[in-house]
Write a protein that holds these residues in place. Structure first.
Motif, mmCIF file in Angstrom:
data_model
loop_
_atom_site.group_PDB
_atom_site.id
_atom_site.type_symbol
_atom_site.label_atom_id
_atom_site.label_comp_id
_atom_site.label_asym_id
_atom_site.label_seq_id
_atom_site.Cartn_x
_atom_site.Cartn_y
_atom_site.Cartn_z
ATOM 1 N N UNK A 175 0.831 -1.203 0.000
ATOM 2 C CA UNK A 175 0.000 0.000 0.000
ATOM 3 C C UNK A 175 0.868 1.256 0.000
ATOM 4 N N UNK A 176 1.937 1.239 0.818
ATOM 5 C CA UNK A 176 2.810 2.406 0.917
ATOM 6 C C UNK A 176 3.549 2.680 -0.376
ATOM 7 N N UNK A 177 3.856 1.610 -1.133
ATOM 8 C CA UNK A 177 4.602 1.772 -2.387
ATOM 9 C C UNK A 177 3.701 2.111 -3.567
ATOM 10 N N UNK A 178 2.381 2.070 -3.346
ATOM 11 C CA UNK A 178 1.454 2.345 -4.435
ATOM 12 C C UNK A 178 1.258 1.179 -5.373
ATOM 13 N N UNK A 179 1.656 -0.021 -4.931
ATOM 14 C CA UNK A 179 1.506 -1.218 -5.755
ATOM 15 C C UNK A 179 0.777 -2.292 -4.953
ATOM 16 N N UNK A 180 -0.503 -2.036 -4.589
ATOM 17 C CA UNK A 180 -1.230 -2.956 -3.712
ATOM 18 C C UNK A 180 -1.757 -4.161 -4.476
ATOM 19 N N UNK A 181 -2.214 -5.190 -3.744
ATOM 20 C CA UNK A 181 -2.919 -6.282 -4.412
ATOM 21 C C UNK A 181 -4.244 -5.762 -4.963
ATOM 22 N N UNK A 182 -4.875 -6.547 -5.805
ATOM 23 C CA UNK A 182 -6.159 -6.133 -6.376
ATOM 24 C C UNK A 182 -7.312 -6.413 -5.423
ATOM 25 N N UNK A 183 -7.112 -7.351 -4.507
ATOM 26 C CA UNK A 183 -8.081 -7.636 -3.447
ATOM 27 C C UNK A 183 -7.307 -7.858 -2.154
ATOM 28 N N UNK A 184 -7.784 -7.264 -1.077
ATOM 29 C CA UNK A 184 -7.203 -7.480 0.248
ATOM 30 C C UNK A 184 -8.313 -7.915 1.190
ATOM 31 N N UNK A 185 -7.941 -8.520 2.296
ATOM 32 C CA UNK A 185 -8.918 -8.955 3.274
ATOM 33 C C UNK A 185 -8.772 -8.135 4.545
ATOM 34 N N UNK A 186 -9.873 -7.942 5.253
ATOM 35 C CA UNK A 186 -9.841 -7.177 6.492
ATOM 36 C C UNK A 186 -11.214 -7.113 7.113
ATOM 37 N N UNK A 187 -11.265 -6.633 8.342
ATOM 38 C CA UNK A 187 -12.521 -6.563 9.068
ATOM 39 C C UNK A 187 -13.336 -5.352 8.686
ATOM 40 N N UNK A 188 -14.655 -5.529 8.660
ATOM 41 C CA UNK A 188 -15.540 -4.382 8.474
ATOM 42 C C UNK A 188 -15.388 -3.426 9.654
ATOM 43 N N UNK A 189 -15.381 -4.010 10.870
ATOM 44 C CA UNK A 189 -15.058 -3.222 12.060
ATOM 45 C C UNK A 189 -13.545 -3.047 12.054
ATOM 46 N N UNK A 190 -13.086 -1.825 11.972
ATOM 47 C CA UNK A 190 -11.672 -1.548 11.805
ATOM 48 C C UNK A 190 -11.368 -0.937 10.452
#
Length: 448
Positions: free
Chosen positions: A87-102
């Motif tokens: 994310x910091x480099x501007x080259x993220x994956x096309x899909x990431x996983x994470x919590x809705x809360x947060x």
């Protein structure tokens, strides 16, 4: 890794928040996407998908690729540090996983794509079919729960509910928990003491597990809400653990640890989760969501399990989800359109139906509610309790200025000091409040 651990990692990747929060100063806010976009070029498209090891199987990838010629899926195992770097480099994956809360922290920094335009055009994922838990992925520019939606929950549970082993209750001569009435936290601790078994100074059966290693902010926040209070101020820029309600919740955790009825961070389980101990019939109760029942579907050895409502501290029943794990598309993803196709397949296609039928959590789509398993007696009983608990579902407050993982680790630090007698509960709650408010102030400054 056991199936349980893999499944739970998909639900409990709370550590992502800390890595992302640490990069606030590195990652600038970007403008939100205005509509479906992506490379759209000819030839083969490869989408990078960063999710848990068991979230997307080889068979599912093969099925999706067969149905979508020209799109290939590159699976990257979920790794908070790597995601932060990408994310910091501007080259993220096309899909990431994470919590809705947060997700408020991520959304406030413009790191996620607005999925509303995609939902409007979709024939399989409809906004009116989304369960309310998905609203925690919404962000209106100032708060979560309203506005455009930036992620889709894959499955969820009300995580302060209880599973228990009736055989251990019978052995200890303890009455079963009610299917309809909430047990008070004070009574739950008393019950846990009766169920705990020690021999020669060693605990052979724990009365109660709290999944201490995974969450402290979620259950404590719910405890405060059950007493009619809130941890945060109105704009979520300050937090207060010095109120009577917050100190009561904090004190209960200290009492739990001092009673020795269950694992804590000072006395952790070797594998960091309750399941193996519970399955070995060395834990009578575990505070886990409906999803936990998926562990028993293929296990004929342990069917003496029942599900019980979330315990209550105060007069108001509140049964939230602590996370609501889902998928989101980073704003700077290279292949958004192809990523959305995979989102449609995973969230509304065969994988979603399979997840619902397995009992690994409640489905995030209303249309899949009837897929939940009810073949086994314990499944039928759990289904009925889960449906009743929906009446008490409430979202947890989600500040954009701090990560859930930082909340958890800081709470744990002061709990340990109180348990060891280094600080009184009022002293610990005061110091905890000061440290978290310092972090929140830094978050406010970074976000402007």
């Amino acid at each position: 890794m056991a199936p349980f651990a893999s499944k739970r990692f998909g639900r409990g990747a709370f550590v992502v928040g800390t890595a992302l929060a640490a990069s606030m100063a590195l990652v600038g806010c970007t403008a939100g996407g205005g509509g479906p976009s992506g490379s759209g070029g000819g030839g083969e498209t490869t989408i990078d998908v960063m999710v848990g090891a068991q979230d997307l199987t080889k068979e599912q990838i093969a099925e999706f690729e067969a149905d979508n010629p020209g799109i290939k899926v590159n699976l990257i195992l979920a790794d908070p540090t790597r995601l932060n770097t990408m994310l910091a480099s501007g080259n993220p994956p096309d899909i990431a996983t994470g919590g809705a809360v947060g997700s408020a922290n991520t959304n406030a920094r413009g790191l996620a794509t607005d999925l509303t335009p995609y939902l409007k055009d979709s024939e399989v994922l409809r906004e009116d079919d989304l369960q309310p838990v998905n609203d925690s992925f919404r962000w209106d520019g100032t708060q979560s729960g309203k506005g455009p939606i930036y992620g889709i929950v894959k499955d969820w549970s009300q995580d302060n509910t209880l599973w228990y082993n009736t055989a251990l209750f019978d052995k200890a001569g303890v009455p079963y928990l009610s299917d309809t009435e909430a047990t008070s936290y004070d009574d739950l601790l008393k019950i846990a003491k009766k169920l705990t078994v020690t021999k020669d100074g060693t605990t052979t059966v724990y009365g109660l597990g709290l999944e201490w290693a995974w969450q402290l902010y979620g259950p404590m926040s719910a405890m405060v809400m059950q007493q009619g209070g809130q941890l945060y101020n109105d704009d979520l820029s300050e937090i207060d653990f010095t109120t009577d309600a917050a100190q009561r919740a904090f004190q209960w955790y200290v009492d739990f640890a001092e009673a020795g009825v269950g694992p804590t961070s000072l006395n952790p389980l070797a594998d960091g989760s309750d399941f193996s101990t519970f399955a070995a019939e060395r834990m009578a109760i575990t505070q886990d969501g409906y999803w936990f029942g998926g562990n028993f579907a293929a296990d004929d050895a342990l069917k003496s399990v029942r599900f019980a409502p979330a315990p209550v501290m105060g007069d108001t029943r509140v049964a939230p989800t602590y996370s609501g794990q889902g998928w989101w598309i980073p704003e700077r993803a290279a292949e958004k359109d192809a990523a959305w196709k995979l989102m449609e397949y995973y969230m509304a296609g065969p994988p979603a139906e399979e997840r619902a039928a397995s009992g690994w959590g409640l489905p995030a789509l209303k249309s899949l509610a009837d897929k939940l398993p009810q073949d086994q007696p314990y499944q039928k009983q759990a289904y009925q309790v889960a449906q009743q608990e929906l009446e008490h579902a409430q979202p947890l407050p989600d500040s954009p200025y701090i990560s859930v993982d930082l909340l958890n680790s800081t709470i744990d630090k002061y709990l340990q000091r109180a348990i060891k007698g280094e600080l009184t509960v009022p002293e610990a709650c005061g110091a905890l409040t000061d440290e978290l408010n310092e972090a929140l102030a830094q978050g406010v400054e970074r976000l402007g």
